[in-house]
Design a protein around this motif. Structure first.
Motif, PDB file in Angstrom:
ATOM      1  N   HIS A  41      59.894  33.901 111.022  1.00 56.93           N
ATOM      2  CA  HIS A  41      60.932  34.848 111.454  1.00 56.93           C
ATOM      3  C   HIS A  41      61.499  34.327 112.765  1.00 56.93           C
ATOM      4  CE1 HIS A  41      59.975  37.782 108.400  1.00 56.93           C
ATOM      5  NE2 HIS A  41      58.692  37.585 108.684  1.00 56.93           N
ATOM      6  N   LEU A  42      62.730  34.700 113.069  1.00 58.80           N
ATOM      7  CA  LEU A  42      63.318  34.302 114.354  1.00 58.80           C
ATOM      8  C   LEU A  42      62.738  35.190 115.442  1.00 58.80           C
ATOM      9  CD1 LEU A  42      67.086  33.576 113.697  1.00 58.80           C
ATOM     10  CD2 LEU A  42      65.242  31.968 114.153  1.00 58.80           C
ATOM     11  N   ARG A  43      62.110  34.550 116.416  1.00 57.19           N
ATOM     12  CA  ARG A  43      61.490  35.269 117.521  1.00 57.19           C
ATOM     13  C   ARG A  43      61.773  34.519 118.819  1.00 57.19           C
ATOM     14  NH1 ARG A  43      57.052  35.272 113.575  1.00 57.19           N
ATOM     15  NH2 ARG A  43      56.808  37.382 112.806  1.00 57.19           N
ATOM     16  N   GLY A  44      61.613  35.221 119.906  1.00 54.83           N
ATOM     17  CA  GLY A  44      61.667  34.602 121.225  1.00 54.83           C
ATOM     18  C   GLY A  44      62.916  33.783 121.468  1.00 54.83           C
ATOM     19  N   ARG A  45      62.690  32.576 121.995  1.00 51.29           N
ATOM     20  CA  ARG A  45      63.806  31.709 122.381  1.00 51.29           C
ATOM     21  C   ARG A  45      64.694  31.326 121.203  1.00 51.29           C
ATOM     22  NH1 ARG A  45      61.620  27.124 126.381  1.00 51.29           N
ATOM     23  NH2 ARG A  45      63.771  27.141 127.109  1.00 51.29           N
ATOM     24  N   ASP A  46      64.102  31.166 120.029  1.00 56.72           N
ATOM     25  CA  ASP A  46      64.911  30.799 118.862  1.00 56.72           C
ATOM     26  C   ASP A  46      65.878  31.921 118.497  1.00 56.72           C
ATOM     27  OD1 ASP A  46      63.669  28.300 118.615  1.00 56.72           O
ATOM     28  OD2 ASP A  46      62.068  29.130 117.378  1.00 56.72           O
ATOM     29  N   VAL A  48      67.002  34.238 120.636  1.00 54.63           N
ATOM     30  CA  VAL A  48      67.977  34.298 121.728  1.00 54.63           C
ATOM     31  C   VAL A  48      69.020  33.198 121.568  1.00 54.63           C
ATOM     32  CG1 VAL A  48      68.261  34.040 124.237  1.00 54.63           C
ATOM     33  CG2 VAL A  48      66.414  35.459 123.331  1.00 54.63           C
ATOM     34  N   THR A  49      68.587  32.014 121.185  1.00 49.20           N
ATOM     35  CA  THR A  49      69.527  30.914 120.959  1.00 49.20           C
ATOM     36  C   THR A  49      70.535  31.290 119.875  1.00 49.20           C
ATOM     37  OG1 THR A  49      67.921  29.243 121.629  1.00 49.20           O
ATOM     38  CG2 THR A  49      69.741  28.498 120.238  1.00 49.20           C
ATOM     39  N   ALA A  50      70.058  31.867 118.792  1.00 49.70           N
ATOM     40  CA  ALA A  50      70.965  32.277 117.708  1.00 49.70           C
ATOM     41  C   ALA A  50      71.951  33.336 118.197  1.00 49.70           C
ATOM     42  CB  ALA A  50      70.168  32.800 116.518  1.00 49.70           C
ATOM     43  N   GLU A  51      71.485  34.275 119.009  1.00 53.78           N
ATOM     44  CA  GLU A  51      72.370  35.319 119.547  1.00 53.78           C
ATOM     45  C   GLU A  51      73.423  34.731 120.476  1.00 53.78           C
ATOM     46  OE1 GLU A  51      69.643  38.015 121.417  1.00 53.78           O
ATOM     47  OE2 GLU A  51      69.103  38.991 119.524  1.00 53.78           O
ATOM     48  N   LEU A  52      72.984  33.863 121.387  1.00 48.85           N
ATOM     49  CA  LEU A  52      73.898  33.310 122.390  1.00 48.85           C
ATOM     50  C   LEU A  52      74.911  32.327 121.789  1.00 48.85           C
ATOM     51  CD1 LEU A  52      71.478  32.670 125.390  1.00 48.85           C
ATOM     52  CD2 LEU A  52      73.203  34.467 125.180  1.00 48.85           C
ATOM     53  N   LYS A  53      74.472  31.500 120.888  1.00 50.15           N
ATOM     54  CA  LYS A  53      75.359  30.478 120.316  1.00 50.15           C
ATOM     55  C   LYS A  53      76.328  31.062 119.298  1.00 50.15           C
ATOM     56  CE  LYS A  53      73.509  26.957 122.459  1.00 50.15           C
ATOM     57  NZ  LYS A  53      74.209  26.239 123.494  1.00 50.15           N
ATOM     58  N   GLY A  54      75.868  32.036 118.536  1.00 46.92           N
ATOM     59  CA  GLY A  54      76.721  32.640 117.522  1.00 46.92           C
ATOM     60  C   GLY A  54      76.694  31.865 116.218  1.00 46.92           C
ATOM     61  N   PRO A  55      77.123  32.521 115.128  1.00 47.69           N
ATOM     62  CA  PRO A  55      77.024  31.919 113.799  1.00 47.69           C
ATOM     63  C   PRO A  55      77.797  30.614 113.623  1.00 47.69           C
ATOM     64  CG  PRO A  55      77.662  34.240 113.658  1.00 47.69           C
ATOM     65  CD  PRO A  55      77.615  33.883 115.099  1.00 47.69           C
ATOM     66  N   ALA A  56      78.980  30.502 114.207  1.00 46.55           N
ATOM     67  CA  ALA A  56      79.791  29.298 114.003  1.00 46.55           C
ATOM     68  C   ALA A  56      79.113  28.072 114.615  1.00 46.55           C
ATOM     69  CB  ALA A  56      81.191  29.483 114.580  1.00 46.55           C
ATOM     70  N   THR A  57      78.582  28.210 115.814  1.00 47.65           N
ATOM     71  CA  THR A  57      77.911  27.088 116.474  1.00 47.65           C
ATOM     72  C   THR A  57      76.613  26.744 115.764  1.00 47.65           C
ATOM     73  OG1 THR A  57      78.913  27.641 118.584  1.00 47.65           O
ATOM     74  CG2 THR A  57      76.934  26.279 118.658  1.00 47.65           C
ATOM     75  N   ILE A  58      75.866  27.758 115.343  1.00 48.11           N
ATOM     76  CA  ILE A  58      74.621  27.507 114.623  1.00 48.11           C
ATOM     77  C   ILE A  58      74.916  26.781 113.313  1.00 48.11           C
ATOM     78  CG2 ILE A  58      72.675  28.614 113.420  1.00 48.11           C
ATOM     79  CD1 ILE A  58      72.362  28.599 116.478  1.00 48.11           C
ATOM     80  N   GLN A  81      59.474  15.656 109.618  1.00 47.77           N
ATOM     81  CA  GLN A  81      60.627  15.499 110.497  1.00 47.77           C
ATOM     82  C   GLN A  81      61.140  16.813 111.078  1.00 47.77           C
ATOM     83  OE1 GLN A  81      60.808  15.564 107.173  1.00 47.77           O
ATOM     84  NE2 GLN A  81      62.887  15.562 106.404  1.00 47.77           N
ATOM     85  N   THR A  82      60.675  17.954 110.599  1.00 48.04           N
ATOM     86  CA  THR A  82      61.229  19.225 111.051  1.00 48.04           C
ATOM     87  C   THR A  82      60.219  19.966 111.913  1.00 48.04           C
ATOM     88  OG1 THR A  82      62.502  19.339 109.002  1.00 48.04           O
ATOM     89  CG2 THR A  82      62.310  21.371 110.285  1.00 48.04           C
ATOM     90  N   PRO A  83      60.533  20.153 113.198  1.00 45.61           N
ATOM     91  CA  PRO A  83      59.631  20.933 114.064  1.00 45.61           C
ATOM     92  C   PRO A  83      59.554  22.383 113.589  1.00 45.61           C
ATOM     93  CG  PRO A  83      61.291  19.753 115.354  1.00 45.61           C
ATOM     94  CD  PRO A  83      61.681  19.626 113.920  1.00 45.61           C
ATOM     95  N   TYR A  84      58.506  23.080 113.985  1.00 38.69           N
ATOM     96  CA  TYR A  84      58.342  24.479 113.594  1.00 38.69           C
ATOM     97  C   TYR A  84      59.130  25.434 114.479  1.00 38.69           C
ATOM     98  CZ  TYR A  84      54.833  23.318 110.167  1.00 38.69           C
ATOM     99  OH  TYR A  84      54.204  22.827 109.061  1.00 38.69           O
ATOM    100  N   ARG A  85      59.510  24.990 115.649  1.00 40.28           N
ATOM    101  CA  ARG A  85      60.333  25.826 116.535  1.00 40.28           C
ATOM    102  C   ARG A  85      61.115  24.923 117.469  1.00 40.28           C
ATOM    103  NH1 ARG A  85      55.165  26.734 117.520  1.00 40.28           N
ATOM    104  NH2 ARG A  85      54.093  26.937 118.570  1.00 40.28           N
ATOM    105  N   GLY A  86      61.980  25.551 118.277  1.00 42.01           N
ATOM    106  CA  GLY A  86      62.802  24.777 119.195  1.00 42.01           C
ATOM    107  C   GLY A  86      64.283  24.927 118.895  1.00 42.01           C
ATOM    108  N   HIS A  87      64.591  25.432 117.711  1.00 35.88           N
ATOM    109  CA  HIS A  87      65.975  25.714 117.321  1.00 35.88           C
ATOM    110  C   HIS A  87      65.915  26.641 116.110  1.00 35.88           C
ATOM    111  CE1 HIS A  87      70.138  25.254 116.154  1.00 35.88           C
ATOM    112  NE2 HIS A  87      70.361  24.602 117.286  1.00 35.88           N
ATOM    113  N   PRO A  88      66.816  27.624 116.034  1.00 34.40           N
ATOM    114  CA  PRO A  88      66.789  28.537 114.880  1.00 34.40           C
ATOM    115  C   PRO A  88      66.905  27.820 113.537  1.00 34.40           C
ATOM    116  CG  PRO A  88      68.429  29.257 116.495  1.00 34.40           C
ATOM    117  CD  PRO A  88      67.860  27.974 116.991  1.00 34.40           C
TER     118      PRO A  88
END
Length: 141
Positions: A41-46, A48-58, A81-88
């Motif tokens: 699930h999206l939690r914490g910094r991930d 917040v990143t999704a909220e701040l960047k918005g759907p178009a940037t994501i 190759q895919t980290p478990y967190r660090g970006h939504p």
């Protein structure tokens, strides 16, 4: 002129037909019920990143990340190759089974061993972005 020793060219992959929005939601519902995938699930910094960047940037980030990490026929360190967190997008990849070529085959039927077609690339981005949208709006899990 070709000799009898020249290999036959590989057949073109069958055209990829993306699912309808309802079919995509049904597929996501099924995938996210898998015990491993259900933990994401999206939690914490991930979140917040999704909220701040918005759907178009994501969406742009997803397109770019998939181009480099999943679209090649043989991605570097495939399966790791895919980290478990660090970006939504990373969280969404694990939640939706788009984290490596093996998971992409198992969950979405997209074969390994060849570059993703443009339609497949766009589809993977759509899966990721739809999952993020559902997470952000408290939609179906």
């Amino acid at each position: 002129m070709t000799s009898s020793r020249d290999p036959e060219p590989a057949p073109d992959p069958e055209p990829f037909t993306p699912p309808s929005p309802a079919e995509l939601d049904a597929r996501l519902d099924s995938i996210t019920r898998q015990p491993f995938r259900a933990r994401f699930h999206l939690r914490g910094r991930d979140r917040v990143t999704a909220e701040l960047k918005g759907p178009a940037t994501i969406r742009w980030h997803a397109y770019d990340l998939i181009a480099g990490r999943l679209a090649p026929a043989r991605p570097y360190k495939d399966g790791k190759q895919t980290p478990y967190r660090g970006h939504p997008v990373f969280v969404a990849q694990h939640a939706t089974g788009t984290c490596c070529r093996t998971c992409l085959l198992r969950n979405h039927g997209i074969p390994k061993g060849r570059d993703l077609t443009r339609a497949e690339h766009v589809y993977v981005v759509e899966v990721i972005c739809r999952w993020i949208e559902r997470e952000m709006t408290g939609g179906a899990r």
